[in-house]
Structures are given as C-alpha cells and as structure tokens.
Design a protein around this motif. Structure first.
Motif, PDB file in Angstrom:
ATOM      1  N   GLU A  56     -10.147   8.294  -4.971  1.00 36.78           N
ATOM      2  CA  GLU A  56     -10.361   7.574  -3.711  1.00 36.78           C
ATOM      3  C   GLU A  56      -9.538   8.237  -2.619  1.00 36.78           C
ATOM      4  O   GLU A  56      -8.361   8.509  -2.802  1.00 36.78           O
ATOM      5  CB  GLU A  56      -9.934   6.103  -3.841  1.00 36.78           C
ATOM      6  N   GLU A  57     -10.185   8.525  -1.491  1.00 34.22           N
ATOM      7  CA  GLU A  57      -9.462   9.139  -0.389  1.00 34.22           C
ATOM      8  C   GLU A  57      -8.817   8.101   0.520  1.00 34.22           C
ATOM      9  O   GLU A  57      -8.127   8.437   1.457  1.00 34.22           O
ATOM     10  CB  GLU A  57     -10.381  10.038   0.438  1.00 34.22           C
ATOM     11  N   LYS A  58      -9.013   6.822   0.212  1.00 32.91           N
ATOM     12  CA  LYS A  58      -8.426   5.757   1.017  1.00 32.91           C
ATOM     13  C   LYS A  58      -6.983   5.513   0.603  1.00 32.91           C
ATOM     14  O   LYS A  58      -6.600   5.756  -0.534  1.00 32.91           O
ATOM     15  CB  LYS A  58      -9.225   4.457   0.846  1.00 32.91           C
ATOM     16  N   SER A  59      -6.197   5.007   1.549  1.00 33.21           N
ATOM     17  CA  SER A  59      -4.808   4.661   1.240  1.00 33.21           C
ATOM     18  C   SER A  59      -4.775   3.313   0.514  1.00 33.21           C
ATOM     19  O   SER A  59      -5.783   2.603   0.440  1.00 33.21           O
ATOM     20  CB  SER A  59      -3.987   4.590   2.526  1.00 33.21           C
ATOM     21  N   GLU A  62      -5.717   0.394   2.806  1.00 35.45           N
ATOM     22  CA  GLU A  62      -7.170   0.301   3.040  1.00 35.45           C
ATOM     23  C   GLU A  62      -7.882  -0.272   1.823  1.00 35.45           C
ATOM     24  O   GLU A  62      -8.817  -1.063   1.965  1.00 35.45           O
ATOM     25  CB  GLU A  62      -7.738   1.667   3.400  1.00 35.45           C
ATOM     26  N   ILE A  63      -7.439   0.118   0.626  1.00 43.35           N
ATOM     27  CA  ILE A  63      -8.011  -0.432  -0.605  1.00 43.35           C
ATOM     28  C   ILE A  63      -7.753  -1.938  -0.664  1.00 43.35           C
ATOM     29  O   ILE A  63      -8.643  -2.713  -1.020  1.00 43.35           O
ATOM     30  CB  ILE A  63      -7.427   0.283  -1.852  1.00 43.35           C
TER      31      ILE A  63
END
Length: 158
Positions: A56-59, A62-63
């Motif tokens: 996942e490229e989200k922080s 954000e998750i």
C-alpha cells in the motif's frame, strides 16, 4: 424549538499528526481520563499499521481514515411505539453522528479481538476495516440490513 441547539465541540489537533479527527478518536479510546495512554495506544497502532501494510502506498493515517470511512453507518433504526406495538423506524444519521458511531464501532470491535495488546487489536481492526473485512464492517452491514428490512416504516420518522 424548545431546546437550544447543542454547541459543536471544538477538538484541538493532536501533537503528532496535527489532525483533530485523531484527537476525537483518542477521546473515544480513552478510559478513566488517561489520555496519554490512549495516545500511546493509537500511535503504537499506527506504527503497527506501517509495519503490516504490504504494498500500500498510503500512509498509516490515510489507511485509518479510509478504514473509519468504511465502518461509518449511514442509516440506523430507532424504536417507536405505534398502536400498541414497537416498530423499528430507519432514519438517516447526521454526518457528525456518523463519525462518532464509526469510531465507537471500530474501538468496540477492536476490544473483543484476540491479540495481545490493545494497540495490536486496534491496528489489525483498522487494517481489516481498510480492506472492508472484520467485525466492525459486519456490524455496519448488519445495521444497514435492519434499516433495509424496516424501510416500510420510514414514513413514521417525524
């Protein structure tokens, strides 16, 4: 109107992420006024999410926000007494109330998980909510099913 409208509570941003939504979540997570412990649990859960996210490229924040959005119910049922019987009337939840109910669902479902510490429980429940799995998402869907089953009584919401 007989009563005054309730003032909207202002939440100060948290020290690490500078987000007031995190402070609101921590306030729901807190027990017996131990806010520092609640912050520690939340930040440890964010660290754990950083470790368990695969590609996942989200922080982690954000998750958490997406997981919270996936858990928030849009409708609920309230009990009304009509003609000697109680009926379940579906009503639409206000945006502020959606967030509160979502946070409480996420925390209560995390508390009943079978992990070692509360930060681990919370991290795995948030990650499951992000992937639209887990107990909190099931409870939200159950609330929506109850509202769907009782939509014939929706005209009773006054």
């Amino acid at each position: 109107m007989r009563k005054k409208r309730k003032k909207k509570k202002i939440y100060f941003p948290d020290p690490k992420f500078n987000d007031s939504l995190v402070t609101r979540f921590v306030n729901h997570l807190m027990k017996n006024g131990k806010k520092n412990l609640a912050y520690k649990i939340f930040y440890d859960a964010m660290k754990k999410i950083e470790q368990i996210k695969e590609k996942e490229e989200k922080s982690a924040l954000e998750i958490w926000k997406v997981g919270l959005k996936n858990v928030m119910p849009h409708v609920e049922v309230i009990s009304r007494r009509m003609g000697g019987s109680n009926i379940q009337v579906p009503i639409i939840i206000s945006p502020d109330s959606k967030i509160t109910k979502g946070m409480k669902l996420l925390i209560s479902c995390a508390a009943i998980r079978n992990e070692k510490s509360m930060s681990n429980k919370l991290a795995f429940e948030i990650f499951d909510a992000f992937k639209e799995q887990g107990e909190a998402v099931k409870r939200k869907e159950n609330i929506h099913k109850m509202a769907e089953a009782n939509k014939a009584f929706s005209h009773f919401r006054f």
